[in-house]
Scaffold this motif. Sequence first.
Motif, PDB file in Angstrom:
ATOM      1  N   LEU A  73       0.870  -1.185   0.000  1.00 50.02           N
ATOM      2  CA  LEU A  73       0.000   0.000   0.000  1.00 50.02           C
ATOM      3  C   LEU A  73       0.907   1.235   0.000  1.00 50.02           C
ATOM      4  O   LEU A  73       1.899   1.289   0.735  1.00 50.02           O
ATOM      5  N   SER A 103       1.937  -2.717   5.140  1.00 52.38           N
ATOM      6  CA  SER A 103       0.828  -1.958   5.745  1.00 52.38           C
ATOM      7  C   SER A 103       0.503  -2.493   7.138  1.00 52.38           C
ATOM      8  O   SER A 103       0.089  -1.727   8.026  1.00 52.38           O
ATOM      9  N   GLU A 128      -2.963 -13.963   4.507  1.00 60.33           N
ATOM     10  CA  GLU A 128      -2.136 -14.177   3.309  1.00 60.33           C
ATOM     11  C   GLU A 128      -2.212 -15.656   2.923  1.00 60.33           C
ATOM     12  O   GLU A 128      -2.099 -16.517   3.779  1.00 60.33           O
ATOM     13  N   ASP A 176      -7.157  -4.739   0.725  1.00 60.92           N
ATOM     14  CA  ASP A 176      -6.000  -4.539  -0.156  1.00 60.92           C
ATOM     15  C   ASP A 176      -5.664  -5.889  -0.775  1.00 60.92           C
ATOM     16  O   ASP A 176      -4.573  -6.413  -0.622  1.00 60.92           O
TER      17      ASP A 176
HETATM   18  C1  LIG Z   1      -1.940  -6.007  -2.690  1.00 55.90           C
HETATM   19  S1  LIG Z   1      -1.222  -7.313  -1.817  1.00 55.90           S
HETATM   20  C2  LIG Z   1      -1.264  -6.760  -0.125  1.00 55.90           C
HETATM   21  C3  LIG Z   1      -0.235  -5.698   0.197  1.00 55.90           C
HETATM   22  C4  LIG Z   1      -0.122  -5.379   1.675  1.00 55.90           C
HETATM   23  N1  LIG Z   1      -1.373  -4.928   2.229  1.00 55.90           N
HETATM   24  C5  LIG Z   1       0.949  -4.321   1.922  1.00 55.90           C
HETATM   25  O1  LIG Z   1       0.621  -3.137   1.931  1.00 55.90           O
HETATM   26  O2  LIG Z   1       2.112  -4.693   2.074  1.00 55.90           O
HETATM   27  C6  LIG Z   1      -2.530  -8.508  -1.845  1.00 55.90           C
HETATM   28  C7  LIG Z   1      -2.162  -9.860  -1.224  1.00 55.90           C
HETATM   29  O3  LIG Z   1      -3.359 -10.634  -1.105  1.00 55.90           O
HETATM   30  C8  LIG Z   1      -3.008 -11.993  -1.213  1.00 55.90           C
HETATM   31  N2  LIG Z   1      -4.222 -12.776  -1.553  1.00 55.90           N
HETATM   32  C9  LIG Z   1      -4.849 -12.829  -2.767  1.00 55.90           C
HETATM   33  N3  LIG Z   1      -5.914 -13.643  -2.714  1.00 55.90           N
HETATM   34  C10 LIG Z   1      -5.968 -14.135  -1.428  1.00 55.90           C
HETATM   35  C11 LIG Z   1      -6.843 -15.034  -0.739  1.00 55.90           C
HETATM   36  N4  LIG Z   1      -7.881 -15.618  -1.359  1.00 55.90           N
HETATM   37  N5  LIG Z   1      -6.614 -15.296   0.563  1.00 55.90           N
HETATM   38  C12 LIG Z   1      -5.570 -14.702   1.218  1.00 55.90           C
HETATM   39  N6  LIG Z   1      -4.708 -13.844   0.619  1.00 55.90           N
HETATM   40  C13 LIG Z   1      -4.893 -13.559  -0.698  1.00 55.90           C
HETATM   41  C14 LIG Z   1      -1.959 -11.999  -2.336  1.00 55.90           C
HETATM   42  O4  LIG Z   1      -1.130 -13.149  -2.253  1.00 55.90           O
HETATM   43  C15 LIG Z   1      -1.198 -10.696  -2.086  1.00 55.90           C
HETATM   44  O5  LIG Z   1       0.008 -10.915  -1.393  1.00 55.90           O
END
Ligand SMILES: C[S@@+](CC[C@H](N)C(=O)[O-])C[C@H]1O[C@@H](n2cnc3c(N)ncnc32)[C@H](O)[C@@H]1O
Length: 254
Positions: A73, A103, A128, A176
């Motif tokens: 983020l 984040s 995650e 996110d």
């Molecule tokens: C945009 S990133 C998050 C970034 C984080 N909030 C940060 O600011 O560092 C979205 C994350 O969601 C995870 N994700 C996607 N689908 C998911 C699911 N069904 N269950 C859990 N995590 C998931 C992805 O692997 C990815 O690492």
Amino acid sequence: MSPPVSPSPIQAPQHVQDLLTQLHKQSADQEFAISQTKKVISSTVIGDLEDKSPSGNAKAEFDNMMRDKFIALDEDKCQFVYQLITAMGATNIVEAGTSFGVSTIYLALAVAQNKARTRKTGVVIATENESEKAKVARGYWAQCGEDVEGQIDLREGNILETLKVNMPQVDLLLLDIWAAISLPTLKTVLPHFRPGAVVLTDNTVSAAAGYADLLAYMRDPDNGFRNMTLPFSNGFEMSVYLPDLASEKHFQDS
Ligand SMILES: C[S@@+](CC[C@H](N)C(=O)[O-])C[C@H]1O[C@@H](n2cnc3c(N)ncnc32)[C@H](O)[C@@H]1O
């Protein structure tokens, strides 16, 4: 004359501030590097990819491509979330999509400080589904120290399963995560919202098509949200859950 620098609200030890600066830079460098190859995944293009709601092979390719990406983020959005949590005195937060946990550090700092101020209990529930990412995130949180690490309950696996159990009353949900899964995630957490709970959703302008179902749901007056798109880059939707709104609306209509 250079533009005025916005002050940061973050209260954290210097080594945590330094780590956050380093992680945001790594994330930005990574997005820039990839944007130079044709497989662009800057947050705008992530929006485009998400809009396509990839399925089958395309989904596997998308997941592979994202496996080592921060996609953190943006720093100004992280600071805003921290500032909002502080203002709300919020102590129970759900983060949908944790990646390498950038984040999450802001959420944990704000929750730790609110708990110390208010003597309330609370937790940051992080989520995650990539185990390698979860491992790296835990490493960064350990570097921050107990004040951050000790606030976080990281749930590994599919968010639609991991959020089914042991949920507190939730003050704030940070969405996110891939747009296609955001509405099912919201519906999983919704029964646990306190009145006045806040939902923050990233990239709601750049990924508007991908978020169409989520935004339609939250903007339907019957569902009790008040919404505003905050003017951060690519859009950042702030929605406040006031379930009595639905009945107020019917009252005004009659
Ligand atoms: C945009 S990133 C998050 C970034 C984080 N909030 C940060 O600011 O560092 C979205 C994350 O969601 C995870 N994700 C996607 N689908 C998911 C699911 N069904 N269950 C859990 N995590 C998931 C992805 O692997 C990815 O690492």
